[in-house]
Design a protein around this motif. Structure first.
Motif, PDB file in Angstrom:
ATOM      1  N   VAL A   1      76.330  65.271  96.299  1.00 31.48           N
ATOM      2  CA  VAL A   1      77.069  65.437  97.684  1.00 31.48           C
ATOM      3  C   VAL A   1      78.642  65.420  97.351  1.00 31.48           C
ATOM      4  O   VAL A   1      79.130  64.649  96.350  1.00 31.48           O
ATOM      5  N   TYR A   2      79.236  66.185  98.023  1.00 26.95           N
ATOM      6  CA  TYR A   2      80.878  66.179  97.867  1.00 26.95           C
ATOM      7  C   TYR A   2      81.360  65.657  99.220  1.00 26.95           C
ATOM      8  O   TYR A   2      81.649  66.427 100.271  1.00 26.95           O
ATOM      9  N   PRO A   3      81.830  64.620  99.136  1.00 28.31           N
ATOM     10  CA  PRO A   3      82.415  63.761 100.271  1.00 28.31           C
ATOM     11  C   PRO A   3      83.787  64.153 100.326  1.00 28.31           C
ATOM     12  O   PRO A   3      84.332  64.393  99.372  1.00 28.31           O
TER      13      PRO A   3
ATOM     14  N   VAL B   1      82.113  56.840 106.673  1.00 25.83           N
ATOM     15  CA  VAL B   1      81.090  56.565 105.743  1.00 25.83           C
ATOM     16  C   VAL B   1      79.827  56.907 106.158  1.00 25.83           C
ATOM     17  O   VAL B   1      78.959  57.381 105.406  1.00 25.83           O
ATOM     18  N   ASP B   2      79.486  56.999 107.269  1.00 27.93           N
ATOM     19  CA  ASP B   2      78.165  57.219 107.726  1.00 27.93           C
ATOM     20  C   ASP B   2      77.926  58.690 107.762  1.00 27.93           C
ATOM     21  O   ASP B   2      76.722  59.092 107.541  1.00 27.93           O
ATOM     22  N   ASP B   3      78.839  59.749 107.657  1.00 33.22           N
ATOM     23  CA  ASP B   3      78.710  60.922 107.357  1.00 33.22           C
ATOM     24  C   ASP B   3      78.100  61.231 106.087  1.00 33.22           C
ATOM     25  O   ASP B   3      77.255  62.015 105.843  1.00 33.22           O
ATOM     26  N   MET B   4      78.647  60.331 105.163  1.00 32.67           N
ATOM     27  CA  MET B   4      78.179  60.629 103.733  1.00 32.67           C
ATOM     28  C   MET B   4      76.867  59.849 103.322  1.00 32.67           C
ATOM     29  O   MET B   4      76.110  60.337 102.655  1.00 32.67           O
TER      30      MET B   4
ATOM     31  N   LEU C   1      75.781  69.568  98.188  1.00 30.04           N
ATOM     32  CA  LEU C   1      75.915  69.307  99.659  1.00 30.04           C
ATOM     33  C   LEU C   1      77.145  68.999  99.973  1.00 30.04           C
ATOM     34  O   LEU C   1      77.708  67.868  99.860  1.00 30.04           O
ATOM     35  N   PRO C   2      78.120  69.987 100.617  1.00 24.16           N
ATOM     36  CA  PRO C   2      79.487  69.482 101.304  1.00 24.16           C
ATOM     37  C   PRO C   2      79.268  68.591 102.264  1.00 24.16           C
ATOM     38  O   PRO C   2      78.568  69.154 103.426  1.00 24.16           O
ATOM     39  N   VAL C   3      79.746  67.511 102.204  1.00 23.92           N
ATOM     40  CA  VAL C   3      80.066  66.661 103.769  1.00 23.92           C
ATOM     41  C   VAL C   3      81.680  66.321 103.676  1.00 23.92           C
ATOM     42  O   VAL C   3      82.086  65.358 103.818  1.00 23.92           O
TER      43      VAL C   3
END
Length: 267
Positions: free
Chosen positions: A191-193, A236-239, A259-261
């Motif tokens: 994941v890309y936060p 935080v919940d997005d990630m 996955l970009p977030v």
């Protein structure tokens, strides 16, 4: 349609004592997983695990310095014994030190390499050994590595951090290829936060302002938001939601992916 139900799954989250890691541990628990938090911050890690138990989850804590191979060799079997298996590893532990390249200090750069790159690689190593056929858990599973939007953009002051997070992207893809080729049954994604207002995220804003890149931390945050089509910082919940997705059967045919977030910042 496959759901994001993780009932019966067993997860280990590194850097889970606070910030993004704590949010990811909470989201995994809410989706039904049993969770072990691994961190160098023992008091905070134990408190976070207790909070999850108070909310009705099965949760525990193990001490772990992710850059130490011997620590991993103890922590993963402990997690397997505590949970009765291991299906999910979230390689979240990481550090960020801001420096202009012209003033680069090799000591914090090496620390970032140790924690962010070596720590992630060791996590993959020990997850594979536990999850592959014949391992202590032996039922396959999912590894989710936490990279950063810093791996996909050029932002001043974070060259070293960006390099380590770019390395996590490559580790993820090679690990996915090895797992598939060798029949481990472990999916590996990352994941890309985007920038999130955790303690680490806000320290970055302060540090870039102190380096003279922005007039103030608030201006630094505004610059990030201005580069983000989504028009806000991440939460935080997005990630955490992205991690739950990649750990779930809804992502059962996804491996070797990033996955970009980030609200579109890195597109």
């Amino acid at each position: 349609m496959t759901s994001y139900d993780l009932s019966g799954r067993k997860a280990l989250v590194t850097g889970g004592a606070r910030g993004l890691g704590a949010g990811m541990a909470e989201a995994l628990a809410k989706a039904g997983a049993s969770v072990v938090i691994a961190d160098v911050l023992e008091d905070e890690g134990k408190q976070t695990a207790q909070a999850l138990r108070d909310a009705g989850a099965t949760a525990d804590f193990v001490p772990l310095d992710v850059a130490d191979d011997d620590n991993w060799a103890e922590a993963v079997p402990n997690a397997v014994n505590t949970l009765g298996g291991l299906d999910i590893l979230v390689n979240n532990a990481g550090i960020e030190v801001t420096n202009l390249l012209v003033d680069l200090d090799p000591t914090p750069l090496r620390a970032m390499l140790d924690v962010n790159v070596v720590g992630t690689a060791l996590g993959i190593k020990h997850a594979f050994r536990a999850m592959r056929p014949g391992g202590a858990a032996g039922a396959g599973g999912a590894v989710v590595n936490i990279a950063s939007v810093a791996a996909t953009i050029a932002f001043p002051g974070i060259a070293g951090y960006s390099a380590t997070k770019s390395a996590i992207d490559r580790l993820t893809r090679v690990a996915a290829a090895e797992s598939g080729k060798l029949g481990y049954g472990v999916r590996v994604n990352c994941v890309y936060p985007g920038l999130t207002p955790t303690a680490m995220g806000m320290k970055l804003a302060v540090d870039t302002a102190e380096l003279g890149l922005f007039g103030s931390p608030e201006e630094a945050v505004e610059a990030v938001v201005g580069l983000t089509p989504g028009g806000r910082l991440g939460q935080v919940d997005d990630m955490a939601d992205a991690v739950v997705f990649l750990a779930s059967d809804a992502a059962k045919f996804i491996t070797g992916a990033g996955l970009p977030v980030d609200g579109g910042m890195g597109m």
